[in-house]
Structure formats: structure tokens, C-alpha cells
Motif scaffolding. Structure first.
Motif, mmCIF file in Angstrom:
data_model
loop_
_atom_site.group_PDB
_atom_site.id
_atom_site.type_symbol
_atom_site.label_atom_id
_atom_site.label_comp_id
_atom_site.label_asym_id
_atom_site.label_seq_id
_atom_site.Cartn_x
_atom_site.Cartn_y
_atom_site.Cartn_z
ATOM 1 N N UNK A 192 0.702 -1.209 -0.045
ATOM 2 C CA UNK A 192 -0.055 0.147 -0.066
ATOM 3 C C UNK A 192 0.629 1.396 -0.012
ATOM 4 N N UNK A 193 2.124 1.218 -0.033
ATOM 5 C CA UNK A 193 3.070 2.274 0.015
ATOM 6 C C UNK A 193 2.682 3.203 -1.142
ATOM 7 N N UNK A 194 2.600 4.348 -1.044
ATOM 8 C CA UNK A 194 2.421 5.480 -2.027
ATOM 9 C C UNK A 194 3.467 5.537 -3.277
ATOM 10 N N UNK A 195 4.745 5.319 -2.646
ATOM 11 C CA UNK A 195 5.912 5.546 -3.443
ATOM 12 C C UNK A 195 7.096 5.000 -2.916
ATOM 13 N N UNK A 196 8.104 5.073 -3.713
ATOM 14 C CA UNK A 196 9.370 4.433 -3.195
ATOM 15 C C UNK A 196 10.344 5.683 -3.091
ATOM 16 N N UNK A 197 11.258 5.438 -2.332
ATOM 17 C CA UNK A 197 12.394 6.641 -2.027
ATOM 18 C C UNK A 197 13.182 6.353 -3.353
ATOM 19 N N UNK A 198 13.672 7.564 -4.102
ATOM 20 C CA UNK A 198 14.341 7.688 -4.936
ATOM 21 C C UNK A 198 15.601 6.959 -5.071
ATOM 22 N N UNK A 199 16.454 7.045 -4.001
ATOM 23 C CA UNK A 199 17.587 6.171 -4.178
ATOM 24 C C UNK A 199 17.389 4.608 -4.210
ATOM 25 N N UNK A 200 16.207 4.054 -3.330
ATOM 26 C CA UNK A 200 15.682 2.862 -3.637
ATOM 27 C C UNK A 200 15.302 2.571 -4.714
ATOM 28 N N UNK A 201 14.726 3.259 -5.389
ATOM 29 C CA UNK A 201 13.992 2.924 -6.882
ATOM 30 C C UNK A 201 15.210 2.797 -7.703
ATOM 31 N N UNK A 202 16.076 3.654 -7.668
ATOM 32 C CA UNK A 202 17.366 3.623 -8.514
ATOM 33 C C UNK A 202 18.172 2.235 -8.379
ATOM 34 N N UNK A 203 18.389 1.814 -6.998
ATOM 35 C CA UNK A 203 18.966 0.703 -6.973
ATOM 36 C C UNK A 203 18.227 -0.618 -7.590
ATOM 37 N N UNK A 204 17.048 -0.569 -7.664
ATOM 38 C CA UNK A 204 16.032 -1.833 -8.222
ATOM 39 C C UNK A 204 16.538 -1.609 -9.698
ATOM 40 N N UNK A 205 16.350 -0.435 -10.181
ATOM 41 C CA UNK A 205 16.417 -0.221 -11.584
ATOM 42 C C UNK A 205 18.013 -0.700 -12.261
ATOM 43 N N UNK A 206 18.858 -0.237 -11.434
ATOM 44 C CA UNK A 206 20.246 -0.541 -11.838
ATOM 45 C C UNK A 206 20.354 -1.912 -11.829
#
Length: 245
Positions: free
Chosen positions: A225-239
């Protein structure tokens, strides 16, 4: 003993305007300063460290302007809550004209304003072998002490340049992939051998004029249910997905 003027000058480098005027920034902590000494000693303008640091790192005494300071003096000049043995005044790293390589990925940051996120993303880029980051002008200053500290030394190894993203991306022939809600599921995308990955602002995501330049819009699927991800966490998943390919 450090003079009041010297202490005031060092403290002033905590402010962007003064850093830009002097083209100097602060790097603190025994680990990062030791790494700087080993690989980029010519970048160091002045070094302030405890006797213990000089005993452990004899090469530090080869810095022309090196000073032995007490723990109390280090506390007075430090930007950290808990100072750690050494503080260096360092030249800005030279900013070279960056052209995206044809066989690598680079990272483009659109309005990443939180210093902790910015520093962590630079560190992540270093971990995943991304050598180049392009930042929009409204990103956090990479020489902000909080950014430098969060990079844990990666600021020495990752080239970071400031550019207007829309103008920069409009002139590129590489795929431009953006992280945004409502895009194609990340795991279903086959990453090419080179491209540009765009990460947007912590609250507002990628701005509209940059979205129009994306060749692919990708999202990390949400299971809770989280609205969004922290930008750094999202970056790590994408990389990770990018490198896993």
C-alpha cells in the motif's frame, strides 16, 4: 592552534555560494580522506587531522599544508555531528564535457533535491559500474557536505555533470528510459547494451518536458500500500535489473 579566521573560513565552505567561489569542498572521515590521499593527493589543498590519523597514514604529512588538530578543534571545523580524525579541503573535480558512450548506460537525475538521496545514488552508480551521472540544475549540490558524506568516497570515481536535461536528451541517439508510475513493468523490459536511465524528483517524478523525450516508461510493480518508493531505493532496483540483463 587554529585561528578564529581559519575556523570561520573552513566553516564557510559548508555553504554552496562560498564553495563555488573558492572551488573547494570539504571531505571528512578517516576512510574517505585516506582514499583521497592514496588516489588523488593533488586534489587536497589543506588537511586537518589528529595525531592518530598521521601515525596511521604517514603519506598525509606529504601534503604541503597539513595541520595536526585536537579533537576539540576538529569538532569546531567539522560539518558532522561526530567528527572522525580527518578533514580535507579539496579542489572541485574537473568537469569534462560528457558524451554518452555507445556501449554503456549513464544515469540522468531530474530534480533530486535531497542530499542523502543524491549521495546514495552516486554511491549506487559506483557500485553498479555506472561511470557518468547527468544532473538537472535543480538537483542537490554534489559538494554539499551531506552529499559528499553519503557517497562514501564514490564522488571520486563517478563523473557528475550539470545540464538542462531536456536539451541534453533531445540531442541523444540512445534509448532514454524513465522510471515512472504507469509505465511498463520493469521485469518485462529487455535493456539494450547502452542508454540513459532517468530518475525523477522524490515527490513529483520526472517533469513533463523530459517525459516527452523518453523512449520507454518503466515502473517497479507495487504489491503493498505504500504510495511511492524513495528515489535512491528505486534507483538501486533499476540498476540491478539493468545490470542483470
Amino acid at each position: 592552534m587554529l585561528s578564529k579566521n581559519e575556523i570561520k573560513y573552513i566553516q564557510s565552505l559548508g555553504h554552496k555560494k562560498r564553495r563555488d567561489e573558492e572551488r573547494l569542498f570539504l571531505m571528512e572521515g578517516s576512510k574517505m580522506v585516506a582514499e583521497l590521499l592514496e588516489h588523488y593527493p593533488s586534489q587536497i589543498v589543506r588537511l586537518y587531522a589528529t595525531e592518530t590519523f598521521y601515525e596511521q597514514h604517514p603519506a598525509a604529512k606529504q601534503i604541503q599544508q597539513h595541520h595536526i588538530v585536537s579533537d576539540d578543534e576538529l569538532t569546531r571545523i567539522s560539518q558532522l555531528q561526530t567528527p572522525n580524525q580527518a578533514l580535507a579541503l579539496v579542489h572541485y573535480f574537473s568537469e569534462q564535457e560528457i558524451e554518452p558512450p555507445s556501449a554503456e548506460w549513464i544515469l540522468a537525475l531530474d530534480g533530486i533535491r535531497d542530499p542523502g538521496n543524491m549521495g546514495t545514488i552516486i554511491r549506487l552508480a559506483d557500485w553498479f559500474g555506472i561511470r557518468t551521472i547527468i544532473c538537472s540544475p535543480d538537483c542537490a549540490d554534489i559538494y554539499n557536505p551531506k552529499v559528499v558524506q553519503a557517497t562514501m568516497g564514490s564522488i571520486m570515481r563517478v563523473a557528475v555533470a550539470e545540464k538542462e536535461l531536456d536539451a541534453f536528451l533531445a540531442n541523444q541517439q540512445l534509448p532514454v528510459v524513465g522510471a515512472m508510475l504507469g509505465g511498463k513493468e520493469l521485469s518485462s523490459f529487455e535493456f539494450p547494451k547502452a542508454g540513459i536511465l532517468v530518475i525523477g524528483n522524490e515527490s513529483n517524478g520526472i517533469r513533463e518536458d523530459v517525459i516527452s523525450l523518453l523512449t520507454d516508461k518503466l515502473m517497479i510493480p507495487r504489491f503493498g500500500e505504500a504510495e511511492s518508493l524513495n528515489a535512491a531505493i528505486a534507483t538501486s532496483i533499476f540498476l540491478w535489473e539493468l545490470k542483470r540483463e
